[in-house]
Structure formats: structure tokens, C-alpha cells
Design an enzyme around this catalytic site. Sequence first.
Site, PDB file in Angstrom:
ATOM      1  CB  VAL A 141       4.945  26.764  78.841  1.00 49.59           C
ATOM      2  CG1 VAL A 141       4.749  25.752  79.764  1.00 49.59           C
ATOM      3  CG2 VAL A 141       4.735  28.236  79.589  1.00 49.59           C
ATOM      4  CB  THR A 142       4.121  26.400  74.726  1.00 49.54           C
ATOM      5  OG1 THR A 142       4.175  27.342  73.535  1.00 49.54           O
ATOM      6  CG2 THR A 142       2.735  27.172  75.336  1.00 49.54           C
ATOM      7  CE  LYS A 161      10.041  34.805  76.591  1.00 46.88           C
ATOM      8  NZ  LYS A 161       8.912  34.807  75.849  1.00 46.88           N
ATOM      9  CD  GLN A 215      17.915  18.282  59.586  1.00 46.32           C
ATOM     10  OE1 GLN A 215      18.708  18.256  58.652  1.00 46.32           O
ATOM     11  NE2 GLN A 215      16.848  18.857  59.851  1.00 46.32           N
ATOM     12  CG  ASP A 254       7.623  33.079  78.379  1.00 48.47           C
ATOM     13  OD1 ASP A 254       8.348  33.617  78.710  1.00 48.47           O
ATOM     14  OD2 ASP A 254       7.326  33.330  77.154  1.00 48.47           O
ATOM     15  CD  GLU A 310       4.643  36.085  74.684  1.00 50.80           C
ATOM     16  OE1 GLU A 310       4.797  34.922  75.022  1.00 50.80           O
ATOM     17  OE2 GLU A 310       4.235  36.748  73.840  1.00 50.80           O
ATOM     18  CB  CYS A 318       8.191  30.900  74.486  1.00 51.52           C
ATOM     19  SG  CYS A 318       7.096  32.404  73.938  1.00 51.52           S
ATOM     20  CE  LYS A 365       4.321  34.585  70.302  1.00 49.97           C
ATOM     21  NZ  LYS A 365       3.513  35.109  71.565  1.00 49.97           N
TER      22      LYS A 365
HETATM   23  C1  C5J Z   1       4.687  30.966  75.138  1.00 48.54           C
HETATM   24  C2  C5J Z   1       3.045  31.673  73.734  1.00 48.54           C
HETATM   25  N1  C5J Z   1       5.230  31.629  76.055  1.00 48.54           N
HETATM   26  N2  C5J Z   1       2.420  30.419  73.564  1.00 48.54           N
HETATM   27  N3  C5J Z   1       3.769  32.072  74.477  1.00 48.54           N
HETATM   28  O1  C5J Z   1       4.956  30.288  74.626  1.00 48.54           O
HETATM   29  O2  C5J Z   1       2.017  32.756  73.413  1.00 48.54           O
END
Ligand code: C5J
Length: 233
Positions: A161-162, A133, A206, A28, A76, A166, A136
Site C-alpha cells: 500500500v498504497t 525508507k 502505453q 509498507d 515508511e 508508495c 515514498k
Molecule cells: C504509502 C502513504 N505507503 N500513502 N504511504 O503509500 O503516505
Amino acid sequence: MANKVIELAAEPYPFAFDPGRCALLIIDMQRDFLEPGGFGEMLGNDVSQLRRTIEPNRRLLAAWRAAGLPVLHTREGHRPDLFDLPPAKKARGRSATSIGDPGPMGRILVRGEPGHDIIAELYPEPGEPVIDKPGKGAFFATDLHAILEHRGIKQLVVTGVTTEVCVNTTVREANDRGYDCLVLEDCVGSYFPEFHAMGLKMIKAQGGIFGWVGDSETLIGALAGEKRLMKAS
Ligand code: C5J
């Protein structure tokens, strides 16, 4: 590139990088999230937190392409008719402007609009799949898993990101489908530094419950070393 496994420094322990079975997945890196004047900034976010990832991603992508390894990009977004947009996602946030509305770079998170596209610095080259997509996670309602399986991919280097949204969702989805994920901390970013830090901690906690965390310089160094080895042989 030679089909040998390279131990990369990472947390919680070295990542056994297998170039013959590994793809780079860039999540993204879209204009609306990263560019000043885009949707992200319009919502009051500090886009510099995301923009610091551009240069390391650009260097990594150049090295990755030079090594001839597979790269995939995600975006996205939704169909122009919004039939794939869950009403709950549209309503969430109670914001005056939401997905599908006109924004500074066209309709927000709608496929085909300028803001939905990938930033120029990391623009996909022909032959690099772009996964559109609606959610997320990059595996939800996409053909990503099929594409990776057909190419024998078992590992993913994940950037983009982020970090906590995502990237984290995709790494969790990948983990449940049997992929090993290496997330590069300088190549992922969040509008919220504390969420970035915690998002990475959650991945490597973990004993690497979802995967590994490393950095791009280490990986680029390994790719360069491999090229030198190949030239010598
Ligand atoms: C992504 C969002 N790409 N934060 N989208 O993380 O809405």
C-alpha cells in the site's frame, strides 16, 4: 525452484516470470496504515480498502516462501530524532497531528514505534530484509538496489500500500533502474478506489510504460505448478 521462465497472464501482455531472478517486494503493510485505530483511520480514511489486500498477500507470501524465493519488506518511517524528516513533509497537510507526534500506536511513522511495524499477518521471517525508507519510493535513501543487485534480481513482484503513492513511486523508481515489475492488483490497495484503479492503469498504459499488472491467483497457480513439476522430475 526450477530456473525456467513462466509466461503469466498479465496486462498489457504476458509477464515472463523468471523465478531465479525475481523477488517479492511488499510495500509498507504497516499497522498505522492498515489497522483500525491507527494513523490512517485517525485521518478519516476507510482502512477496509487496504485490509482487503491482507488475505491475498498472506496466501501469496506463504506460496512464495514455500517456493524458496526471496522476499523483501518495506516500512515508511523516520528516525526517532526526525533528522531525516524533510520539514516540507512534516508541514504538508496542515494536519493537527503529523509525523513524529503521538498517535494511537505510538509516535506516527517513527521507527521502533508499534504503529510503524508490519502487521502480524505478514510479519517478516528471519532472513527477509526489511527496508526502512524515509520517502515514498523504496529506492530513495535505502540500500534496496544494492541488495537486489548482489542477489542477481532483475524482476520484482510488487504488492502493498498504497497503490498510487508508495507502490507507484517504487515501481517508477524500479523501472528507471532496469527492473521489470509485476504489480498484483488484488494485493495492492488505496484508501481511494478511483486512485487505485488509475494507479494501475498508469503502470500498464502505453505498452506497460512502468510494468505489468496481474493477480495473485495466477502467480500462486504458477508457483504450485512449478512445485509439482519439481516433484515429478
Ligand atoms: C504509502 C502513504 N505507503 N500513502 N504511504 O503509500 O503516505
